[in-house]
Motif scaffolding. Structure first.
Motif, PDB file in Angstrom:
ATOM      1  N   UNK A  81      -8.137  12.599 -12.200  1.00 37.95           N
ATOM      2  CA  UNK A  81      -7.896  12.918 -10.789  1.00 37.95           C
ATOM      3  C   UNK A  81      -7.666  11.639  -9.991  1.00 37.95           C
ATOM      4  N   UNK A  82      -6.495  11.522  -9.371  1.00 31.22           N
ATOM      5  CA  UNK A  82      -6.219  10.436  -8.419  1.00 31.22           C
ATOM      6  C   UNK A  82      -7.081  10.663  -7.191  1.00 31.22           C
ATOM      7  N   UNK A  83      -7.750   9.592  -6.690  1.00 27.93           N
ATOM      8  CA  UNK A  83      -8.537   9.767  -5.468  1.00 27.93           C
ATOM      9  C   UNK A  83      -8.499   8.506  -4.624  1.00 27.93           C
ATOM     10  N   UNK A  84      -8.689   8.685  -3.312  1.00 26.91           N
ATOM     11  CA  UNK A  84      -8.664   7.586  -2.364  1.00 26.91           C
ATOM     12  C   UNK A  84     -10.000   7.458  -1.655  1.00 26.91           C
ATOM     13  N   UNK A  85     -10.447   6.212  -1.452  1.00 27.45           N
ATOM     14  CA  UNK A  85     -11.783   5.979  -0.905  1.00 27.45           C
ATOM     15  C   UNK A  85     -11.817   4.653  -0.148  1.00 27.45           C
ATOM     16  N   UNK A 137       0.797  -1.223   0.000  1.00 32.23           N
ATOM     17  CA  UNK A 137       0.000   0.000   0.000  1.00 32.23           C
ATOM     18  C   UNK A 137       0.826   1.266   0.000  1.00 32.23           C
ATOM     19  N   UNK A 138       0.141   2.375  -0.326  1.00 34.49           N
ATOM     20  CA  UNK A 138       0.849   3.646  -0.346  1.00 34.49           C
ATOM     21  C   UNK A 138      -0.082   4.832  -0.463  1.00 34.49           C
ATOM     22  N   UNK A 139       0.536   5.996  -0.602  1.00 32.07           N
ATOM     23  CA  UNK A 139      -0.145   7.272  -0.694  1.00 32.07           C
ATOM     24  C   UNK A 139       0.475   8.080  -1.824  1.00 32.07           C
ATOM     25  N   UNK A 140      -0.228   9.125  -2.251  1.00 34.67           N
ATOM     26  CA  UNK A 140       0.236   9.944  -3.368  1.00 34.67           C
ATOM     27  C   UNK A 140       1.638  10.504  -3.124  1.00 34.67           C
ATOM     28  N   UNK A 187       5.379  17.476 -10.404  1.00 35.08           N
ATOM     29  CA  UNK A 187       4.611  16.891  -9.311  1.00 35.08           C
ATOM     30  C   UNK A 187       4.537  17.800  -8.085  1.00 35.08           C
ATOM     31  N   UNK A 188       5.404  18.799  -8.010  1.00 36.79           N
ATOM     32  CA  UNK A 188       5.306  19.772  -6.920  1.00 36.79           C
ATOM     33  C   UNK A 188       4.039  20.619  -7.027  1.00 36.79           C
ATOM     34  N   UNK A 189       3.420  20.621  -8.213  1.00 38.70           N
ATOM     35  CA  UNK A 189       2.198  21.408  -8.409  1.00 38.70           C
ATOM     36  C   UNK A 189       0.952  20.689  -7.888  1.00 38.70           C
ATOM     37  N   UNK A 190       1.092  19.416  -7.507  1.00 36.94           N
ATOM     38  CA  UNK A 190      -0.076  18.623  -7.119  1.00 36.94           C
ATOM     39  C   UNK A 190      -0.115  18.415  -5.612  1.00 36.94           C
ATOM     40  N   UNK A 191      -1.308  18.571  -5.047  1.00 40.75           N
ATOM     41  CA  UNK A 191      -1.458  18.534  -3.596  1.00 40.75           C
ATOM     42  C   UNK A 191      -2.577  17.569  -3.198  1.00 40.75           C
ATOM     43  N   UNK A 192      -2.445  17.004  -2.005  1.00 42.27           N
ATOM     44  CA  UNK A 192      -3.438  16.072  -1.473  1.00 42.27           C
ATOM     45  C   UNK A 192      -4.480  16.832  -0.664  1.00 42.27           C
ATOM     46  N   UNK A 193      -5.702  16.749  -1.126  1.00 39.43           N
ATOM     47  CA  UNK A 193      -6.840  17.368  -0.447  1.00 39.43           C
ATOM     48  C   UNK A 193      -7.664  16.263   0.200  1.00 39.43           C
ATOM     49  N   UNK A 194      -7.948  16.389   1.482  1.00 39.48           N
ATOM     50  CA  UNK A 194      -8.704  15.339   2.168  1.00 39.48           C
ATOM     51  C   UNK A 194      -9.993  15.903   2.758  1.00 39.48           C
ATOM     52  N   UNK A 195     -10.926  14.993   3.036  1.00 36.10           N
ATOM     53  CA  UNK A 195     -12.108  15.326   3.815  1.00 36.10           C
ATOM     54  C   UNK A 195     -12.171  14.359   4.985  1.00 36.10           C
ATOM     55  N   UNK A 196     -11.799  14.858   6.160  1.00 30.78           N
ATOM     56  CA  UNK A 196     -11.829  14.077   7.397  1.00 30.78           C
ATOM     57  C   UNK A 196     -12.646  14.876   8.412  1.00 30.78           C
ATOM     58  N   UNK A 197     -13.972  14.690   8.441  1.00 30.30           N
ATOM     59  CA  UNK A 197     -14.844  15.518   9.284  1.00 30.30           C
ATOM     60  C   UNK A 197     -14.900  15.034  10.740  1.00 30.30           C
ATOM     61  N   UNK A 198     -13.731  14.994  11.379  1.00 31.14           N
ATOM     62  CA  UNK A 198     -13.658  14.596  12.781  1.00 31.14           C
ATOM     63  C   UNK A 198     -13.275  15.809  13.631  1.00 31.14           C
TER      64      UNK A 198
END
Length: 446
Positions: A315-319, A139-142, A257-268
């Motif tokens: 768009x790369x996305x994680x779910x 496994x991994x992340x962007x 790739x420095x232009x790309x950022x990870x946007x998350x939705x963690x409503x905690x």
């Protein structure tokens, strides 16, 4: 004081269940066909139309087979979409095995460095136990992918194709993790004996040599230079000789790739919006790009994804792909299964509660390649998976907007789409999360 289950309690539960005649019908259906087949809502399946107002032309899907490299496949798929368009390629793929090799090598070093860093921590403490639980995996992340590309570049699949163990990773992971845990014992013992950092580094160097051998024998040895040969859609032949993996990335992919950022939705409650976050001991390349997330509300996340798709970029996305989804139909929809009516009881956790109580987290990465907009608002999304053409509609899925709200946790977009407020928020020093925080989960679904 704890109360045990009594015979009278069981008798009461049984009487209540059997007093409702329809439960016998549901039981028969479920025992024969399973929970999901019984609870499936056919109306929801019909509503998930495979037509989209905004759609990127992509091509044949890839297949990660029996490995957890979805995050890697998804990222390389976004690269090849661009390459196929610019260079008129036919279903071209980049080598997932090449990136996989360096990921496992770097993760091994990351693990050994983590063992040295925590050598004074108790073996049965939560931190060391967490590190030892999974020395490395698929496994991994962007941001982990970015670190690999920055350091090693990419190569075409024809240059370093799949092997048995790259496509069926369980045994390689088992062998490698056994060796790394053995190495952890040695490093901690040598540390306790008072050996210097220089001596420990020499020991670690010998360990990495063994890791390299395991990987080369299982996956092949990555090329330093290669010839790139192909025919384009106009049947014209092209040859680029003696090119390096870095040169290939710069010339044929060319994304900064420095232009790309990870946007998350963690409503905690512990993660306010418009703050950045990182996760302790999460990564693969020592000295590589740190993990960094910007947390936003779901409407903002979706607007950013829509803008990038409308600019003809996937768009790369994680779910959490396992929830309310059907692999055969290629549908992800919160209305797909009606568990409440089937079982006659509510299932009402919020997205934040599911994160806090370990009911859900990011498990899989895919690519958004289309969206259906009605009056400017999305109602369904087109998804490119990496499970081959037998899943879904020749490998493509349709995802309802409600499902995206509940089970999508991350998108990667060009930062040019961010508002000035979000760009300022992105520049903040990230808040460190514990290694076991749900936002430290890795995309690795098979």
């Amino acid at each position: 004081m704890a109360k045990e289950i009594s015979v009278k309690m069981v008798e009461k539960y049984s009487n209540n269940l059997n007093a409702q005649v329809h439960n016998q019908v549901i039981k028969n259906a479920m025992m024969k066909n399973g929970i999901d087949a019984t609870a499936e809502n056919n109306h929801a399946a019909v509503a998930m139309n495979q037509v989209f107002s905004e759609e990127i032309q992509t091509g044949k899907v890839s297949n990660q087979k029996q490995s957890g490299r979805c995050w890697m496949f998804a990222a390389l798929n976004t690269f090849r979409h661009k390459m196929n368009s610019v260079f008129k390629l036919n279903d071209f793929e980049l080598s997932q095995n090449y990136t996989n090799f360096w990921d496992k090598f770097e993760k091994s070093n990351f693990f050994l460095e983590s063992i040295l860093e925590t050598a004074d921590q108790p073996l049965d403490g939560r931190l060391v136990s967490w590190i030892l639980s999974t020395p490395q995996q698929d496994g991994g992340q962007w941001d982990m992918l970015v670190s690999l590309i920055d350091k090693y570049g990419v190569v075409p699949k024809q240059v370093m194709p799949e092997t048995f163990q790259s496509s069926n990773s369980r045994k390689l992971n088992a062998v490698l993790n056994a060796k790394l845990r053995e190495d952890a014992i040695k490093l901690r013992n040598f540390h306790n004996e008072g050996k210097s950092r220089e001596e420990l580094e020499q020991v670690k160097d010998n360990m990495l040599s063994e890791v390299y051998k395991i990987l080369v024998l299982s996956l092949g040895e990555p090329p330093k230079t290669f010839d790139f040969e192909y025919r384009d859609k106009d049947n014209e032949f092209h040859r680029d000789q003696g090119i390096t993996p870095h040169e290939f990335y710069k010339k044929y992919v060319g994304l900064n790739l420095d232009d790309y950022v990870s946007i998350i939705n963690a409503p905690t409650k512990d993660k306010p919006y418009e703050k950045t976050y990182t996760v302790q001991f999460l990564g693969n390349v020592v000295g590589g790009k740190p993990i960094k997330y910007l947390n936003v509300d779901m409407e903002t996340l979706k607007q950013l994804a829509v803008r990038q798709i409308k600019d003809n970029e996937s768009v790369w996305f994680g779910c959490d792909v396992g929830k309310f989804s059907n692999r055969d139909h290629g549908i992800m929809d919160t209305d797909l299964y009606d568990y409440e009516k089937t079982f006659g009881m509510p299932f009402q956790m919020t997205k934040g509660e599911r994160l806090d109580y370990m009911e859900s987290c990011l498990t899989h990465a895919m690519v958004l390649t289309g969206v259906n907009l009605v009056d400017g608002k999305p109602n369904r999304w087109k998804v490119e998976n990496s499970w081959g053409e037998k899943a879904g509609n020749k490998g493509y899925y349709v995802m309802s907007d409600k499902w995206m709200d509940e089970y999508t946790y991350q998108v990667v977009v060009n930062k040019k789409y961010l508002s000035e407020d979000l760009k300022n928020a992105l520049d903040q020093e990230p808040i460190e999360l514990q290694p076991w925080d749900p936002m430290g989960s890795l995309a690795m679904m098979k």
